[in-house]
Structures are given as structure tokens and as C-alpha cells.
Design a protein around this motif. Structure first.
Motif, mmCIF file in Angstrom:
data_model
loop_
_atom_site.group_PDB
_atom_site.id
_atom_site.type_symbol
_atom_site.label_atom_id
_atom_site.label_comp_id
_atom_site.label_asym_id
_atom_site.label_seq_id
_atom_site.Cartn_x
_atom_site.Cartn_y
_atom_site.Cartn_z
ATOM 1 N N PHE A 27 -14.587 12.092 -9.644
ATOM 2 C CA PHE A 27 -14.375 10.703 -9.247
ATOM 3 C C PHE A 27 -13.775 9.921 -10.406
ATOM 4 C CE2 PHE A 27 -15.469 6.498 -7.576
ATOM 5 C CZ PHE A 27 -15.187 6.666 -6.245
ATOM 6 N N HIS A 28 -12.577 10.311 -10.814
ATOM 7 C CA HIS A 28 -11.893 9.556 -11.864
ATOM 8 C C HIS A 28 -10.384 9.772 -11.791
ATOM 9 C CE1 HIS A 28 -11.913 13.346 -14.154
ATOM 10 N NE2 HIS A 28 -10.904 12.829 -14.817
ATOM 11 N N ILE A 29 -9.681 8.830 -12.387
ATOM 12 C CA ILE A 29 -8.227 8.893 -12.519
ATOM 13 C C ILE A 29 -7.937 8.651 -13.994
ATOM 14 C CG2 ILE A 29 -6.025 7.796 -11.981
ATOM 15 C CD1 ILE A 29 -7.232 6.830 -9.351
ATOM 16 N N VAL B 98 0.811 -1.207 0.000
ATOM 17 C CA VAL B 98 0.000 0.000 0.000
ATOM 18 C C VAL B 98 0.850 1.265 0.000
ATOM 19 C CG1 VAL B 98 -0.297 0.036 2.525
ATOM 20 C CG2 VAL B 98 -2.005 1.142 1.062
ATOM 21 N N ASP B 99 1.982 1.255 0.684
ATOM 22 C CA ASP B 99 2.831 2.448 0.733
ATOM 23 C C ASP B 99 3.316 2.861 -0.656
ATOM 24 O OD1 ASP B 99 2.543 2.492 3.495
ATOM 25 O OD2 ASP B 99 4.389 1.366 3.845
ATOM 26 N N LYS C 281 -1.210 10.236 -5.047
ATOM 27 C CA LYS C 281 -0.365 10.879 -4.043
ATOM 28 C C LYS C 281 -1.020 12.100 -3.382
ATOM 29 C CE LYS C 281 4.399 12.248 -3.423
ATOM 30 N NZ LYS C 281 5.696 12.351 -4.074
ATOM 31 N N GLU C 282 -1.714 12.908 -4.138
ATOM 32 C CA GLU C 282 -2.322 14.135 -3.602
ATOM 33 C C GLU C 282 -3.771 13.940 -3.150
ATOM 34 O OE1 GLU C 282 -0.381 16.724 -3.039
ATOM 35 O OE2 GLU C 282 1.261 15.574 -3.949
ATOM 36 N N GLN D 176 -7.713 5.132 2.072
ATOM 37 C CA GLN D 176 -9.053 4.537 2.018
ATOM 38 C C GLN D 176 -9.298 3.877 0.665
ATOM 39 O OE1 GLN D 176 -10.443 3.959 5.049
ATOM 40 N NE2 GLN D 176 -12.417 4.402 4.139
ATOM 41 N N ILE D 177 -8.908 4.576 -0.404
ATOM 42 C CA ILE D 177 -9.094 4.037 -1.751
ATOM 43 C C ILE D 177 -8.363 2.702 -1.875
ATOM 44 C CG2 ILE D 177 -8.494 4.380 -4.191
ATOM 45 C CD1 ILE D 177 -9.030 7.422 -3.686
#
Length: 189
Positions: free
Chosen positions: A185-187, A58-59, A68-69, A75-76
């Protein structure tokens, strides 16, 4: 000619296509992104059964540029990892990108947004969940009294059954009236 590396079998790619909102090309691009995060852990060849058991910690995941931001990055990761630790297999990683893709429908995004905001995992958004969400969204710039005031107002407006928390149905109702939800709500891959 004979030294071509196969990342996935045809069956694997077809299964990924069936379970996501991506083309084969997108899936391979997302895999390259995943493999680049931890090349010492993740091989190029994912055709063996053992490879699906490999996970990136996870890290590493939460520090990739796409998350990162994001104040909800931990949580995600926890919501999308199959064991809730935040460590991700490629399947978890692909699911996350699929849900955050522009092609994913609002109703599926809403389910995952609810899960991300449900910090205590009790299938409702209680006062503490809303306080954590608000603090994350405002980068901690509100004092305790302001957070309490806003949370109380939200519950007053949206908690239709007056049980002191938001059910999924109440949350869904709010999201349906939020025009910017799909844009935020997207990447992008």
C-alpha cells in the motif's frame, strides 16, 4: 535575479508540511510531478486562490505510471478527490501521495484501503464489494463460482457479527494480521 518563479508561499508550504508526511523538498517534487501531468492546465505559480481550484481530469491521473497498472486506479482517484469524481486538485494529489508514502502509519493506510475497497460507499464491505475487490486482485482470472467460494470463505472467517459484510473494525483486524500490507500500500515518488 528578479525572475524567480514562486510555486507556493511559505505559509502554503508550511501548511502542506503540517498536513502530510513530506518535507518541503518532497512537496515541491510532487508538485512538479502533478504539473507535468497537465502543464496546459496547471501553472507553475500556485500562490493565488484560483490555482487551488484547478483540477486534473481523472483520465490523466489514472494513466500516470504510478497508477496505470493498479487495478484500483479509478477507485483510488475517486476516494482521494474531494468531490469523488476522480478529478484532482493539487491538495487531493498531495494527500494521495502522502497516504501512500512509506512514512504514513498503518492505521491511516487501513482507513483508505477500506474506502478504496468499499465500491458502493456504504461504509461496509459487502459481498459485491468483496467480489469486485477479488476480481481486481486476481485480474479476473477466477470464474464466478470461484469468486463466490472465496468471498463466502472470507465472510465465514472474518465476519465476526455474521451480518454478511465486513465492518471497518473487522477489516482492520484482518489488515493487522497481514504482514505485507504496508509493503503493497504505497507509491514511490
Amino acid at each position: 535575479m528578479g525572475n524567480t518563479v514562486t510555486t507556493f508561499t511559505q505559509d502554503q508550504l508550511e501548511a502542506y508540511q503540517d498536513c502530510t508526511f513530506f518535507t518541503r523538498k518532497d512537496i515541491l517534487r510532487i508538485f512538479r510531478r502533478y504539473q507535468e501531468l497537465a502543464p496546459d492546465i496547471i501553472p507553475f505559480d500556485m500562490t493565488s486562490n484560483e490555482s487551488s481550484q484547478l483540477k486534473i481530469p481523472v483520465d490523466i491521473i489514472e494513466n500516470m505510471p504510478e497508477l496505470k497498472e493498479n487495478p484500483f486506479r479509478r477507485q483510488i482517484c475517486e476516494v482521494f478527490s474531494d468531490d469523488s469524481t476522480g478529478d484532482m486538485s493539487f491538495d487531493d494529489f498531495l494527500d494521495m501521495f502522502s497516504i501512500f508514502s512509506e512514512a504514513a502509519p498503518r492505521d491511516i493506510k487501513t482507513v483508505y484501503a477500506f474506502r478504496i475497497y468499499d465500491f458502493d460507499h456504504d461504509n461496509s464491505l459487502g459481498k459485491e464489494d468483496l467480489e469486485k475487490t477479488l476480481s481486481a486482485l486476481t485480474a479476473g482470472e477466477l470464474n464466478e463460482d470461484e469468486v463466490t467460494f472465496v468471498v463466502d470463505k472470507v465472510l465465514e472467517e472474518v465476519d465476526l457479527d455474521d451480518d454478511g459484510c465486513l465492518s471497518y473494525i473487522e477489516f482492520e483486524h484482518v489488515i493487522s494480521r497481514a504482514p505485507d500490507f504496508l509493503n503493497t500500500f504505497h507509491i514511490r515518488i
